[in-house]
Design an enzyme around this catalytic site. Structure first.
Site, PDB file in Angstrom:
ATOM      1  N   GLY A  32       0.720  -1.289   0.001  1.00 38.82           N
ATOM      2  CA  GLY A  32       0.078   0.065  -0.027  1.00 38.82           C
ATOM      3  C   GLY A  32       0.820   1.193  -0.032  1.00 38.82           C
ATOM      4  O   GLY A  32       0.094   2.426  -0.291  1.00 38.82           O
ATOM      5  N   CYS A  49     -28.524  -9.029 -15.994  1.00 35.33           N
ATOM      6  CA  CYS A  49     -27.796  -8.482 -17.299  1.00 35.33           C
ATOM      7  C   CYS A  49     -28.886  -8.674 -18.479  1.00 35.33           C
ATOM      8  O   CYS A  49     -29.296  -9.940 -18.411  1.00 35.33           O
ATOM      9  CB  CYS A  49     -26.475  -9.278 -17.525  1.00 35.33           C
ATOM     10  N   CYS A  97     -26.566 -11.867 -20.539  1.00 28.99           N
ATOM     11  CA  CYS A  97     -26.461 -13.009 -19.874  1.00 28.99           C
ATOM     12  C   CYS A  97     -27.354 -13.671 -18.983  1.00 28.99           C
ATOM     13  O   CYS A  97     -27.089 -14.652 -18.266  1.00 28.99           O
ATOM     14  CB  CYS A  97     -24.857 -13.261 -19.859  1.00 28.99           C
ATOM     15  N   CYS A 119     -23.495  -6.755 -18.592  1.00 23.68           N
ATOM     16  CA  CYS A 119     -22.307  -6.958 -17.758  1.00 23.68           C
ATOM     17  C   CYS A 119     -21.200  -5.847 -18.307  1.00 23.68           C
ATOM     18  O   CYS A 119     -21.138  -5.580 -19.308  1.00 23.68           O
ATOM     19  CB  CYS A 119     -21.735  -8.469 -17.944  1.00 23.68           C
ATOM     20  N   CYS A 138     -19.457 -12.140 -19.591  1.00 24.09           N
ATOM     21  CA  CYS A 138     -20.775 -12.002 -20.412  1.00 24.09           C
ATOM     22  C   CYS A 138     -20.821 -13.045 -21.407  1.00 24.09           C
ATOM     23  O   CYS A 138     -21.576 -13.829 -21.780  1.00 24.09           O
ATOM     24  CB  CYS A 138     -21.048 -10.495 -20.758  1.00 24.09           C
TER      25      CYS A 138
END
Lengths: 317, 192
Positions: A69, A278, A281, A303, A309
């Site tokens: 980080g 979606c 899909c 998506c 997808c």
């Protein structure tokens, strides 16, 4: 290609980043002119960058992994595309990539948008590596603003393109000051910002680039991924690397590292949810983009991860 | 004096070695096979030579123990790095087997603002034993992992602990034995 290097017998250990026994490229021999099946331009060094720059980036990446980080400064080079187009991510990828790698590049989850296509073609040209659109097949994934829906695997490396690596920058303009805030773990400013969201809107309104605490120590920007993707950072089996070219910073989240999204006890961290699934899909648990389909207000949700997808639709067929 | 060669394929060999180091440091105390072993000068193991060629260049200061004249000439020629006698300014500290352990807390540990400006140890050891030794946890560990590092100086772990008692300040290490490397960042919590 002949190798005079003496390679000792391998024991049953993990082998990573091995070298191709044969390849289209050798800067030292006649193989340089052999037929390459991929678009390649060998007037550049492998991976475009010179070796000194790669070594600088590599040393930086090792320190970034050692201090999760923490933003390591590096000497960002001029790249053949402007800042804001992923120069930080490209430089990281260039210092990582080898002939064995399979590269995937996504832009907002999509493999077929301008930024993704150009970066994939760039590395095809300066490395001659294999590229893929399948998340599961990739060893190296460079991404702008999404993490693939397909769960990441151990051994994969994800490179994030980061516009602003300093999560405190909009709250404190001075780099000297923000370095001190990180040194002293003085992150109250960020909590005040989130609190102001609650005071004004009744909830934390930050929906992307949602700040995280890495390994309980450094406050970091996850890059502008939607907060929907933040939970995927926590204890990820893959190595996550972040590069900011204009701001000249890189940082890392090692595999299996605790990553907490900031929140309050009475306002816990929540991710986006949709009432719909979606339209292509039917997925209920992926991140959805809203697409306007005409000028009469019609819209559909699909998506954002095109590979996810597409493979779901292929599986259903 | 004949100068020993370095990487046969500088670009690919450095890249493959670096990726091994990156995964070794990402998952500490997990031995990884090094891909390339360059010819090494007297006193330096081929594995350590690969690490030095991958990481050292004109921007880095490297500390070698006394008596490695061939290695110093080899590094100067191939890496072009600065060789320092003051260990407190070194970016990379190479410790061959059976060499005296320097005072680790005196190594460069970075500052609170810039903890990355710290030293990395490259230590030749005798071998690794997954059945015994120290247990590590923290970033890079899905579960605590155990590894014995054979051939370390007797007071290595107490000194390591003292050098890394003030996170984010600290030092990081790579241990090499024959064809394997083990990474150990400052974040690993150790049970000795």
């Amino acid at each position: 290609m002949k190798h005079s290097t003496s390679c000792k017998p391998q024991t049953g250990l993990h082998r990573e980043g091995g070298r191709a026994a044969t390849g289209p490229y050798s800067p030292y021999g006649e193989e340089a002119h052999s037929d390459a099946d991929k678009a390649s331009n060998w007037r550049y060094n492998f991976g475009y960058l010179d070796e000194n720059t790669k070594r600088m980036l590599r040393r930086g990446l090792l320190k970034a992994v050692a201090i999760p980080g923490y933003q390591v400064p590096f000497g960002s080079r001029e790249m053949p595309l402007p800042y804001g187009w992923g120069t930080g991510g490209i430089q990281l990828t260039a210092s990582l990539i080898g002939r064995q790698d399979v590269l995937k590049v996504i832009d907002q989850g999509a493999d077929d948008t301008t930024n993704a296509v150009n970066i994939r073609r760039f590395f095809g040209r300066v490395c001659g590596v294999d590229t893929t659109e399948k998340s599961a097949d990739a060893t190296l994934i460079q991404t702008r603003h999404r993490i693939p829906e397909t769960p990441l695997k151990a051994g994969q490396i994800v490179v994030f393109q980061v516009p602003e690596p300093e999560p405190l920058r909009l709250l404190e303009a001075s780099e000297v000051e923000t370095r001190k805030l990180h040194a002293h773990q003085e992150y109250g400013l960020m909590h005040v910002k989130l609190y102001e969201d609650i005071a004004r809107f009744g909830h934390i309104a930050t929906s992307y680039d949602y700040p995280v605490r890495v390994n309980g120590r450094y406050l970091a920007s996850p890059s502008p991924i939607p907060k929907f993707d933040n939970p995927k950072l926590h204890q990820s089996p893959a190595l996550l690397l972040f590069g900011a070219g204009r701001e000249k910073r890189l940082y890392a989240i090692p595999p299996y590292t605790d990553v907490d999204s900031l929140a309050f006890d009475d306002h816990p961290f929540e991710i986006q949810a949709w009432d719909t699934s979606c339209a292509l899909c039917g997925s209920h648990d992926s991140y959805l983009d809203e697409i306007v389909t005409d000028d009469a207000g019609s819209r559909m949700f699909v998506c954002s991860d095109t590979d996810y997808c597409t493979s779901r639709r292929e599986d259903a067929r | 004096m004949m100068l020993t060669a370095a990487f046969a394929q500088p670009v690919d060999d450095a890249q493959a070695t670096f990726r091994t180091l990156l995964s070794a440091l990402s998952e500490p105390l997990l031995p990884r096979a090094l891909p390339v072993f360059p010819d090494a000068p007297a006193g330096v193991s081929p594995a350590a030579a690969a690490l030095l060629l991958t990481l050292a260049d004109a921007d880095t200061a490297v500390w070698l123990p006394d008596g490695l004249a061939d290695a110093a000439a080899w590094l100067r020629f191939h890496a072009g790095c600065v060789l320092v006698s003051d260990i407190a300014v070194a970016d990379f500290v190479y410790l061959p087997q059976r060499s005296a352990l320097p005072d680790l807390p005196t190594l460069k540990r970075g500052s609170a603002d810039y903890p990355d400006r710290s030293a990395t140890l490259i230590v030749d050891v005798a071998g690794f034993d997954r059945a015994a030794g120290v247990t590590g946890s923290g970033p890079g560990f899905a579960a605590p992992r155990r590894l014995g590092i054979q051939g370390l100086a007797g007071d290595f772990w107490p000194q390591w602990t003292r050098a890394n008692c003030a996170f984010p300040l600290g030092i990081d290490a790579f241990f090499v034995a024959r064809d394997a490397v083990v990474g150990l960042p400052r974040t690993t919590r150790l049970e000795l």
